[in-house]
Structures are given as structure tokens and as C-alpha cells.
Design a protein around this motif. Structure first.
Motif, PDB file in Angstrom:
ATOM      1  N   UNK A 185       0.856  -1.202   0.000  1.00 60.06           N
ATOM      2  CA  UNK A 185       0.000   0.000   0.000  1.00 60.06           C
ATOM      3  C   UNK A 185       0.889   1.248   0.000  1.00 60.06           C
ATOM      4  N   UNK A 186       1.913   1.247   0.818  1.00 62.10           N
ATOM      5  CA  UNK A 186       2.966   2.262   0.709  1.00 62.10           C
ATOM      6  C   UNK A 186       4.126   1.645  -0.049  1.00 62.10           C
ATOM      7  N   UNK A 187       4.686   2.420  -0.982  1.00 57.83           N
ATOM      8  CA  UNK A 187       5.657   1.829  -1.906  1.00 57.83           C
ATOM      9  C   UNK A 187       6.978   2.579  -1.941  1.00 57.83           C
ATOM     10  N   UNK A 194      -4.050   4.029  -4.735  1.00 57.98           N
ATOM     11  CA  UNK A 194      -5.183   4.129  -5.660  1.00 57.98           C
ATOM     12  C   UNK A 194      -6.373   4.592  -4.843  1.00 57.98           C
ATOM     13  N   UNK A 195      -7.538   4.683  -5.467  1.00 55.11           N
ATOM     14  CA  UNK A 195      -8.734   5.035  -4.698  1.00 55.11           C
ATOM     15  C   UNK A 195      -8.953   3.940  -3.644  1.00 55.11           C
ATOM     16  N   UNK A 208      -5.494   0.008  11.284  1.00 60.21           N
ATOM     17  CA  UNK A 208      -6.766   0.420  10.676  1.00 60.21           C
ATOM     18  C   UNK A 208      -6.628   0.886   9.237  1.00 60.21           C
ATOM     19  N   UNK A 209      -5.579   0.430   8.555  1.00 60.83           N
ATOM     20  CA  UNK A 209      -5.407   0.911   7.174  1.00 60.83           C
ATOM     21  C   UNK A 209      -6.206   0.025   6.211  1.00 60.83           C
ATOM     22  N   UNK A 210      -6.273   0.431   4.949  1.00 59.72           N
ATOM     23  CA  UNK A 210      -7.078  -0.329   3.985  1.00 59.72           C
ATOM     24  C   UNK A 210      -6.623  -1.782   3.886  1.00 59.72           C
ATOM     25  N   UNK A 211      -5.314  -2.016   3.975  1.00 58.94           N
ATOM     26  CA  UNK A 211      -4.810  -3.398   3.888  1.00 58.94           C
ATOM     27  C   UNK A 211      -5.358  -4.262   5.022  1.00 58.94           C
ATOM     28  N   UNK A 212      -5.542  -3.658   6.191  1.00 57.35           N
ATOM     29  CA  UNK A 212      -6.046  -4.386   7.361  1.00 57.35           C
ATOM     30  C   UNK A 212      -7.439  -4.938   7.065  1.00 57.35           C
ATOM     31  N   UNK A 241     -10.246   0.668  -5.247  1.00 54.77           N
ATOM     32  CA  UNK A 241      -9.254  -0.037  -6.069  1.00 54.77           C
ATOM     33  C   UNK A 241      -8.162  -0.633  -5.183  1.00 54.77           C
ATOM     34  N   UNK A 242      -7.698   0.154  -4.219  1.00 59.10           N
ATOM     35  CA  UNK A 242      -6.627  -0.347  -3.337  1.00 59.10           C
ATOM     36  C   UNK A 242      -7.121  -1.567  -2.545  1.00 59.10           C
ATOM     37  N   UNK A 243      -8.319  -1.448  -1.980  1.00 59.08           N
ATOM     38  CA  UNK A 243      -8.875  -2.553  -1.188  1.00 59.08           C
ATOM     39  C   UNK A 243      -9.048  -3.789  -2.062  1.00 59.08           C
ATOM     40  N   UNK A 244      -9.578  -3.581  -3.269  1.00 58.38           N
ATOM     41  CA  UNK A 244      -9.813  -4.714  -4.173  1.00 58.38           C
ATOM     42  C   UNK A 244      -8.501  -5.386  -4.563  1.00 58.38           C
ATOM     43  N   UNK A 245      -7.480  -4.580  -4.849  1.00 58.34           N
ATOM     44  CA  UNK A 245      -6.197  -5.172  -5.255  1.00 58.34           C
ATOM     45  C   UNK A 245      -5.591  -6.005  -4.124  1.00 58.34           C
TER      46      UNK A 245
END
Ligand code: UD1
Length: 368
Positions: free
Chosen positions: A44-46, A72-73, A102-106, A76-80
Motif C-alpha cells: 500500500x505504501x511503496x 489508488x482510490x 486500521x489501514x485499507x490493507x487491514x 481499487x486499493x482494497x480490491x487489489x
């Protein structure tokens, strides 16, 4: 023991605030009998400064899987993350997925695990800002709803979960694992490390960070905050390591002019940043982690937000909620400067021993 007899824990990290939460746990479990650990980095962070440098510095093993999702949005980020993480789960068949924060990856990893019927442990469960406009709040609620083990940093987390109907048997008050990482690295955190980039004297400067969309995406709000920072920077040097999102916003418009007296830097590594914060007179931010770290360090913190999911940093720590109005930030600054730093004021179980407690809960769950 053959691999088939091992219980597999998959740890998921993706964004900067995740790495310091997982590092002490992987270390605590590394010699645990019968456990195999797999580290998944969602990417998520690159940027190196936001991700890989942290992995190296905190002694995390090289990730076993890199999903390279990037920014990404939210959808999109969550889906990927979901698409990539489903493959990991199907291949590695974990007995437990551990997610942090609590980030999107979580949230994305939790959704995948839940649908594959893989138990989930959420480390840093139960925190609530009660602000539905905050993307992290949605991530917290969804993740906690799906988790089988809810590992909380403070008693308010237990209370929130019980009120939401989570059975007490799933909740474990383990303390704050970020403080394990902080205490481990504090002896290395000296101003000498960073003096070439940041010419400041111990106890005589402030540190600020800012990255929440609600603060940096709206030029009016950002302008009000920077107005206060401009005033403070005329009284005391302020060091501001700038998050990539914020850097973009400062490029457009005249907002950057208000930072004429402020020492701007790139995002710093973990130990460099700890060198900066642990020697500061005051810290100002909209970060969750800094509310906690400043509390552990006993250094006054001004939270430039309207709410916090970490109230214990106010009741038991050095944090003040000042909002985003210029006058209120300046009032908070004056009050904080009149107060003596008190490193003794810390919430219970923020003692540097959380990883051991988490390891015990996980082992019991897997072997019980
Ligand atoms: C994410 C988390 C937030 C956490 C923060 C810490 C979510 C919803 N948000 O927000 O909870 O506090 O990380 O940093 O998960 N960018 C780079 N390089 C990077 C990463 C990001 O240039 O390595 C840029 C992106 O292109 C984007 C902006 O920074 O323009 C924001 O990044 P993003 O990952 O969307 O969210 P954060 O604001 O960092």
C-alpha cells in the motif's frame, strides 16, 4: 516437526504505521515451537522511505510475499489487496491471519480471510473515533466485526467492543505493541544521528506531521493549521517531515509560504524520527501513532483533529485535542508549553512487553 504439523500465521503489513506493530511480534514468536510465520507486504505504501526502509530498520524479515498494490482510490486499493491476498491464503493455507491497525490493507485482508473461514486476529482492536467520515473508522469497525481474536491496547477498546456485542471471550487486553518497538529503539535515538539534516538543540524545538485527508485535502483547513504553525515557528524551531500526500498539497497554491521558518524534511526512517520526537519540547500532528508515542515519551502532543480513537492518551498521557482552528491550536500550544513533561504518565500495559502477551494469546488459540 514436519511442515504439515506446523501452525501457520500470516502477518499482513502494508503501510508505514504497520511495520512497528508487527516487528516485535514476529520476534516474540520466532522460536515458538510448532509455529511457522509468513510475512505479507501489500505494498500500500511503496516509497522506500515509507515502507522498505522501515522493514529493514526494524529487523523485520524480508516479506515472503509482496503484493505491490500501490496507491489508488479506496475501492481499487482494497480490491487489489483482496485479489492478491486471496491467492496467498489459497497457497499457504494459514491457520491464522494477523492484521494490525486500521489501514485499507487491514480491512481488505480481513475480508478475504473471513470468507475463506480462516481465523483472524486483530492487533489494536476496539479503537473508535466515532467519526464515520474517517476511512480508518470504517476499516476498524469492519475488521473488528470479522475478527476472532480482538487484541486491545487499552481498556476503552474492551468497552467499545463489549458495547458492540463482541463476546468477552474474544477480547484480550494486551497493551500497546508500538511501545515495545519504541522502547527497544530509544537507546539508539540520539540527535547526533540527524544533526546533518536537522540542526536543532535538545528540548528546544517542536516536531509536526500532517497527512489526514480531512486536514490536507481542504485548502481552508490546511491554511488554518499552517497559520498556527507559522506563528509557533516564529517562537521555536519546528521540524516538519512531510508525508507524500501533504507534499502534493503544498505544491499547489501559496500555502507553502507559511512554512518559511519551518525546517522541512523528507519522511524520516523510524530511528531518525524517534531521535527527533524523543528530544523535542512539543509534538503536533494528526497521527494516531504519534498520540501514543508522545504519551510513552511524556512529551506534550497537540492533536490537530476534532476527535481521537485514542482517548487514553488524553486521560493517561500528554495529549491534547486542539482541533484545526488557528486560535485553538495556539491556545493548546501555550497551555502545553506551560506544562512540565511527565514521562511517568502512561496507560497500563504500555510497558514494552505487549508482544509477549500477544504471543501467548495466539499460541493458546492455535494449540488449544
Ligand atoms: C495511509 C492510511 C492511514 C495512515 C497513513 C500513514 C488508509 C485508509 N490510510 O494513508 O491510516 O495513517 O497511511 O502514512 O489506509 N504516496 C507516496 N508514496 C508512498 C505512499 C503514498 O507517494 O509510499 C502518496 C500516494 O500516491 C497518495 C498519497 O501519498 O497520493 C496518499 O497515500 P495513501 O496510501 O493513499 O494513503 P495515506 O494518506 O498514506
Amino acid at each position: 516437526m514436519s511442515t504439515s504439523n506446523l501452525k501457520t500465521i500470516v502477518h499482513v503489513v502494508g503501510a508505514r504505521p504497520n511495520y512497528m506493530k508487527v516487528a516485535p511480534l514476529i520476534d516474540a514468536l520466532k522460536d515458538a515451537p510448532g509455529i511457522r510465520q509468513i510475512l505479507v507486504n501489500t505494498g500500500q505504501h511503496y516509497d522506500d522511505a515509507m515502507s522498505k526502509a522501515f522493514l529493514r530498520e526494524l529487523g523485520l524479515p524480508k516479506p515472503d510475499r509482496d503484493l505491490e498494490v500501490g496507491s489508488a482510490s479506496h475501492a481499487v486499493q482494497t480490491a487489489k489487496v483482496m485479489i492478491g491476498f486471496e491467492q496467498v491464503c489459497l497457497q499457504d493455507r494459514p491457520d491464522l491471519v494477523l492484521v494490525v491497525g486500521d489501514v485499507n490493507s487491514t480491512m481488505a485482508a480481513s475480508l478475504v480471510a473471513a470468507k475463506l473461514m480462516i481465523p483472524i486476529a486483530h492487533l489494536e482492536a476496539g479503537l473508535r473515533s466515532f467519526d464515520p467520515a474517517m476511512p480508518e473508522e470504517i476499516n476498524r469497525i469492519v475488521t473488528d466485526r470479522l475478527a476472532d481474536l480482538l487484541l486491545t491496547p487499552s481498556a476503552d477498546g474492551d468497552e467499545n467492543l463489549l458495547k458492540e456485542g463482541v463476546p468477552a471471550s474474544k477480547i484480550h487486553l494486551v497493551g500497546n505493541i508500538m511501545i515495545d518497538t519504541l522502547m527497544r529503539h530509544l537507546p539508539m535515538a540520539t540527535l547526533d544521528r540527524i544533526r546533518d539534516r536537522v540542526p536543532v538543540e535538545r528540548g528546544a524545538y517542536g516536531v509536526m506531521t500532517l497527512h489526514r485527508p480531512s486536514n490536507v485535502d481542504d485548502p481552508v483547513v490546511l491554511g488554518r493549521i499552517l497559520e498556527a504553525v507559522a506563528e509557533i515557528s516564529r517562537q521555536m524551531p519546528i521540524v516538519f517531515p512531510v508525508h507524500p500526500r501533504t507534499r502534493e498539497r503544498l505544491k499547489s497554491g501559496a500555502l507553502g509560504d507559511r512554512l518559511a521558518n519551518v525546517i522541512l524534511t523528507e519522511p524520516l526512517g523510524y530511528i531518525d524520527f524517534l531521535s527527533l520526537t524523543s528530544n523535542a519540547r512539543i509534538i503536533m500532528s494528526d497521527s494516531g501513532g504519534l498520540q501514543e508515542e508522545s504519551t510513552a515519551l511524556g512529551i506534550p502532543h497537540l492533536t490537530m483533529r476534532e476527535n481521537t480513537e485514542r482517548p487514553v492518551t488524553i486521560t493517561h498521557g500528554s495529549n491534547r485535542m486542539v482541533g484545526t482552528q488557528t486560535a485553538a491550536i495556539l491556545d493548546g500550544y501555550r497551555e502545553a508549553m506551560a506544562q512540565k513533561p511527565d514521562p511517568q504518565r502512561r496507560p497500563p500495559l504500555w510497558d514494552g512487553k505487549t508482544a509477549g502477551r500477544v504471543a501467548t494469546v495466539l499460541q493458546k488459540f492455535l494449540n488449544g
